[in-house]
Design an enzyme around this catalytic site. Sequence first.
Site, PDB file in Angstrom:
ATOM      1  N   HIS A 148       0.865  -1.184   0.000  1.00 31.07           N
ATOM      2  CA  HIS A 148       0.000   0.000   0.000  1.00 31.07           C
ATOM      3  C   HIS A 148       0.897   1.227   0.000  1.00 31.07           C
ATOM      4  O   HIS A 148       2.111   1.123   0.152  1.00 31.07           O
ATOM      5  CB  HIS A 148      -0.954   0.012   1.199  1.00 31.07           C
ATOM      6  CG  HIS A 148      -0.246   0.022   2.537  1.00 31.07           C
ATOM      7  ND1 HIS A 148       0.391   1.131   3.038  1.00 31.07           N
ATOM      8  CD2 HIS A 148      -0.065  -0.951   3.461  1.00 31.07           C
ATOM      9  CE1 HIS A 148       0.919   0.859   4.212  1.00 31.07           C
ATOM     10  NE2 HIS A 148       0.660  -0.417   4.496  1.00 31.07           N
ATOM     11  N   ASP A 166      -0.981 -19.243  13.513  1.00 29.12           N
ATOM     12  CA  ASP A 166       0.241 -19.726  14.155  1.00 29.12           C
ATOM     13  C   ASP A 166       0.272 -19.275  15.610  1.00 29.12           C
ATOM     14  O   ASP A 166       0.261 -18.075  15.907  1.00 29.12           O
ATOM     15  CB  ASP A 166       1.459 -19.181  13.407  1.00 29.12           C
ATOM     16  CG  ASP A 166       2.727 -19.934  13.747  1.00 29.12           C
ATOM     17  OD1 ASP A 166       3.177 -19.833  14.906  1.00 29.12           O
ATOM     18  OD2 ASP A 166       3.261 -20.612  12.857  1.00 29.12           O
ATOM     19  N   SER A 219       3.206  -4.813   7.115  1.00 26.46           N
ATOM     20  CA  SER A 219       2.712  -4.557   5.759  1.00 26.46           C
ATOM     21  C   SER A 219       3.813  -4.873   4.752  1.00 26.46           C
ATOM     22  O   SER A 219       4.935  -4.404   4.887  1.00 26.46           O
ATOM     23  CB  SER A 219       2.297  -3.097   5.607  1.00 26.46           C
ATOM     24  OG  SER A 219       1.161  -2.808   6.369  1.00 26.46           O
TER      25      SER A 219
END
Length: 232
Positions: free
Chosen positions: A54, A175, A190
């Site tokens: 992004h 996990d 990110s």
Amino acid sequence: VYRRGGTQHTAQLTPVQDENGEYKAGVWVRDSGAGIGTMSFVDTLHGTFAGLGHSISDSDTGADLTLRSGEIVPVTIPGCIRGAAGSPGELRGDFSASAVGRVLANDTAGVYGSYSGPTIGQELPVANLQEVKVGDAELWATVQGVTAKPYKVKIEQVNMTGTDKNRNLLIKATDESLLEITGGIVQGMSGSPLVQDGKLVGAVTHVLVGTPAKGYGIFADTMLKMAETYNQ
């Protein structure tokens, strides 16, 4: 010279003195910034990289930043602030002084540029959109030190027709070790690669603030095409 709404304008600015005798321009300038994000992949053939998934946005206004120049540097992660419902966590890091690449573009699909650092990670093919499916996958992230590790996630939705390319994948961290350390997906992750059946299928883009174990992702194929665009 300034740009507003995509149009360039020119104006004359005359600074004035404030009550302390200091000259002020009357405008707020964001002249630099720094932050932690994850590099998704390096294209060794073209010497380019892609990261974040992004755009880099202004922390105060939320608007995408127009970058004049930028560098990427290695980061050591000493720890993180654990995420919780309504309170996104974040990775904490220490920057290295040595740049390993230049930022050439800040795009809605990620950050792209040239890479000059050492060869790192493992070589993987990029999956076609039709190969990405609902099911088990791995999220590769660095949550301690400098080494990325694989963590189990589940791709819950695959949307190939959505208008928001940053949210084509809905993922859930499963996990236990990752959930214990970070609470799920946190800021700074990110760009973390998503791997399924031995292929790079996407990258993490956002966390669901109300449910930190879940987040969104972008197709790796989308980022690869963008990297090729900025390499031309």
